[in-house]
Every structure is written in structure tokens, then in C-alpha cells.
Design an enzyme around this catalytic site. Structure first.
Site, PDB file in Angstrom:
ATOM      1  N   LYS A  15       0.822  -1.203   0.000  1.00 53.36           N
ATOM      2  CA  LYS A  15       0.000   0.000   0.000  1.00 53.36           C
ATOM      3  C   LYS A  15       0.859   1.257   0.000  1.00 53.36           C
ATOM      4  CE  LYS A  15      -3.559   2.554   2.537  1.00 53.36           C
ATOM      5  NZ  LYS A  15      -4.471   2.583   3.682  1.00 53.36           N
TER       6      LYS A  15
ATOM      7  N   SER B  23     -10.163   1.220   6.322  1.00 54.52           N
ATOM      8  CA  SER B  23      -9.468   1.392   5.050  1.00 54.52           C
ATOM      9  C   SER B  23      -9.044   0.096   4.376  1.00 54.52           C
ATOM     10  CB  SER B  23      -8.227   2.269   5.242  1.00 54.52           C
ATOM     11  OG  SER B  23      -8.592   3.548   5.693  1.00 54.52           O
TER      12      SER B  23
ATOM     13  N   SER C   4      -9.034   3.632   2.223  1.00 62.02           N
ATOM     14  CA  SER C   4      -8.016   4.212   1.362  1.00 62.02           C
ATOM     15  C   SER C   4      -7.131   3.160   0.687  1.00 62.02           C
ATOM     16  CB  SER C   4      -7.127   5.145   2.200  1.00 62.02           C
ATOM     17  OG  SER C   4      -6.433   4.397   3.215  1.00 62.02           O
TER      18      SER C   4
END
Length: 391
Positions: free
Chosen positions: A76, A155, A131
Site C-alpha cells: 500500500k 481502510s 483508502s
């Protein structure tokens, strides 16, 4: 095209049936074909990935059997590589950094890849959630079997639900975090619970438990404060029904329905520099008391993962997609989202499983058993962002 999972890849590489360099080359080719439309990646590390794959092959040739030998993983964001060190030590190959919200965008936005806006691979006109947007898309579209995430309010779990994959947030404070508030915790996105369990064994050096089935679970559609839409509630509840029919869980009827205080204002206070945290601490303490009482009489808490279906790219409107997830960033319990089928719009929904602190193994064992008994079906979206699953 069918893409092997992490376990199958590692087993094949360790057995000499496949070479890690070939696995990674195929992965890079899939990303090159699909990412112009999906925008799941910020960077793709072709040369470094092929070099690491060759190193994995050399380790196997020397007699090692790394648990993630040759497994392509995505990390990520551009800061994610350092947190992936345990995976690389276990033989995994980092192929790139996945999309996250762009600079200056609100925290609830979904993802901006190197080529533009990240799209949901089930419907390109819908968000994948955030996210950890690119991470979920990369797994859902079959580009990689594993992608790392960080979950500060949902997220990992929200994009897992909206992209139809498995997403785990670990217990708060279990691993180091840059988050000064302590709300964010690492996590993983995987196509199957079995692959998520493999990740957990590597990063925690602990295996999954083997509890007697069925486990006792409490169902709550809104945790006492949220008002989710009917469809995600129905899809999650139908999945719970399949878990019950398969003998994985047994629903308990609590004396009082689960009812937490809305964690949203407390979460936002703790994330606001200079804000007085006294009220947030009172909410946290009250919810901790209620959750501890719940887990004294049940093994699991089950809820929909999100209160709505995936929205369009213009934004979520008045409903926070975090409504059912951020309570467990505040309380710290580990939580897992598993696929709960498709809505009328053709997009996936999720069922959230929450366990007591430090019981990630319980969540993963339940999810694996649910897959094995056919109560939860792994999904994979089109790598071209079309509204259909891949075979």
C-alpha cells in the site's frame, strides 16, 4: 484466466514445479494489460521484482522452503515497502505500490493511481472504497494474490467489501504504526481466507487455532447507532444464514441487542490536533465495556461491513462508509470482511466479523472453514473493470 493463490504459488515454487521468475513475469504482464483501466498502481517495480524473484529461486535451489516463495505481493502506497519486510524475508516478491488518496484529498477518498482515478473492477463507474483502494482492486482483479493495507477507520475492510475480497485489520497496537492516535492498524487483502491466514502466520509467527464448531455469534445490523441501507444488511444477513446452515456459527440471542455509542465524533476528535480528547475517551470507555460484555457470552460479533453499496466517483453523499467499521479502530478489536455476494447493481457487499482482542486466528479459522464448507464464496472481478466476474 485463472490465477493461482499465494499457497498454490509458494507450494509450486518450493516443489520446483514453477520458477518464481516466471510467476512474477506473468504478474507484471497482467498488470501492464489491466492497469491502464484500473489504475490500481502508483509504481510498478519490474526490474527489482524480477531480481527478487531470481533470489527466491536461488533460495529454493539451495534447499530452503520459504513460506511465500515467489508469491507476488503489492504494497500500500510508496511507504509500504518497509512494512512488507517480513513478507520479503519469507520469499515474497513486491511488484509495486498500490494507489491511495492523492495529495490534498479528503481522508475518505478512494484512490489515484499513476494513470488516474482508481476504479472498482466490478463497475468502473463506482469507487473501490478507500483508502487501500489499489490494494483491493489488484487482488479482486487477479493481478496479485496478496496486497498489504493499513486500516485507520475501515481502510482495509471497506475496499475488501466493495471489491469482493477478504480484508483483515489486526488488533490495534499489535504491530508498530506511524499513526500517533493508535487508531490505524496493519492489514491484508487477499482473495481467500486461506491466503490471508498464510500472511498472518508469516507476520505473527503464529498459526490458526482449531476451535470447535459452531462458534457462538451475535448479529447486529447497525450496532445500535447506524442506519445502513436495506440491501447490504440483507446480503450480510443471508451470508450469516449460510454460516449457520453450514454449522460454522450458532447465533446467540443476547439479553439486549448490541448497542454502541456512535464512535464517529470520538474518532474525528482523536484525529484532530489540539482537540480536547476527554469526550472521546468517555465514548471509548463506554463502548469497551459493552464490547467486553458481549464477548463474555459470544465468540464473534457479525455486522454488514458497509452501510451502503459502492457509490460513484463524485463522493459518498451524507453517509460515511466507515459507519460500521471505525468502532473497532477505536476499540482495537481485530475485524475481518468476507464476501457477501453481489447487490442489484452488480457490485459486491461484505460481512464483517469481529473477535476479541488478539484473536485474529479465530477470525481466519472461521473464514477458512466457511470457504471450505461453501458458506462464503471467493469472488474475482473482471480485470477490465466490467460488471462481470472472472472465471
Amino acid at each position: 484466466m485463472s490465477v493461482d493463490g499465494a499457497r498454490e504459488i509458494a507450494d509450486a515454487v518450493c516443489a520446483g514445479a514453477r520458477r518464481a521468475v516466471d510467476v512474477v513475469a506473468e504478474t507484471l504482464a497482467r498488470i501492464e494489460r489491466a492497469d491502464p483501466e484500473l489504475c490500481a498502481f502508483l509504481d510498478v517495480w519490474e526490474q527489482q521484482a524480477l531480481q527478487r524473484a531470481a533470489e527466491a529461486d536461488a533460495r529454493v535451489a539451495a534447499g530452503e522452503r520459504p513460506p511465500l516463495a515467489g508469491v507476488p505481493v503489492a504494497v500500500k502506497g510508496r511507504r509500504g515497502l518497509q512494512a512488507a519486510e517480513p513478507l520479503l524475508d519469507a520469499g515474497a516478491v513486491a511488484v509495486g505500490a498500490t494507489s491511495v488518496p492523492g495529495p490534498g484529498t479528503p481522508w475518505q477518498t478512494w484512490g489515484l493511481g499513476a494513470r488516474g482515478r482508481t476504479v472498482n473492477p466490478w463497475r468502473a463507474d463506482r469507487t473501490p472504497g478507500g483508502s487501500s483502494a489499489g490494494a483491493a482492486v489488484a487482488v479482486a482483479a487477479g493481478l496479485v494474490p496478496l496486497a498489504t493495507g493499513v486500516d485507520g477507520a475501515g481502510s482495509v475492510r471497506i475496499p475488501a467489501a466493495w471489491c469482493g475480497v477478504t480484508g483483515l485489520k489486526v488488533t490495534g497496537g499489535r504491530f508498530p504504526s506511524r499513526d500517533r492516535t493508535g487508531l490505524a492498524a496493519p492489514g491484508i487483502l487477499a482473495r481467500t481466507a486461506a491466503d490471508a491466514s498464510l500472511w498472518w502466520r508469516v507476520v505473527s509467527d503464529r498459526g490458526a487455532s482449531a476451535p470447535p464448531f459452531p462458534l457462538t455469534a451475535v448479529w447486529s445490523p447497525g450496532l445500535g447507532f447506524a442506519s445502513p441501507d436495506p440491501e447490504p444488511v440483507s446480503l450480510a444477513r443471508e451470508t450469516v444464514g449460510r454460516l449457520v446452515e453450514a454449522g460454522v456459527v450458532r447465533l446467540a440471542r443476547p439479553p439486549v441487542e448490541p448497542s454502541l455509542l456512535d464512535p464517529g465524533p470520538a474518532w474525528l476528535t482523536l484525529r484532530t490536533p489540539g482537540a480536547d480528547p476527554a469526550g472521546a475517551h468517555r465514548v471509548r470507555a463506554a463502548n469497551d465495556t459493552r464490547l467486553h460484555a458481549l464477548f463474555d457470552r459470544a465468540d464473534l460479533l457479525l455486522t454488514p461491513t458497509t452501510p451502503t453499496a459502492p457509490h460513484g466517483h463524485d463522493g459518498p453523499g451524507d453517509t460515511y462508509s466507515t459507519a460500521l467499521t471505525w468502532a473497532f479502530n477505536l476499540s482495537g478489536q481485530p475485524a475481518l470482511s468476507v464476501p457477501a455476494g453481489l447487490g442489484a447493481d452488480g457490485c459486491p457487499a461484505g460481512l464483517q466479523l469481529v473477535a476479541p482482542h488478539d484473536r485474529e486466528d479465530l477470525l481466519l479459522t472461521v473464514a477458512e472453514e466457511a470457504e471450505r464448507r461453501g458458506a462464503v464464496e471467493p469472488l474475482r472481478a473482471s480485470s477490465r473493470g466490467e460488471n462481470r466476474p472472472l472465471g
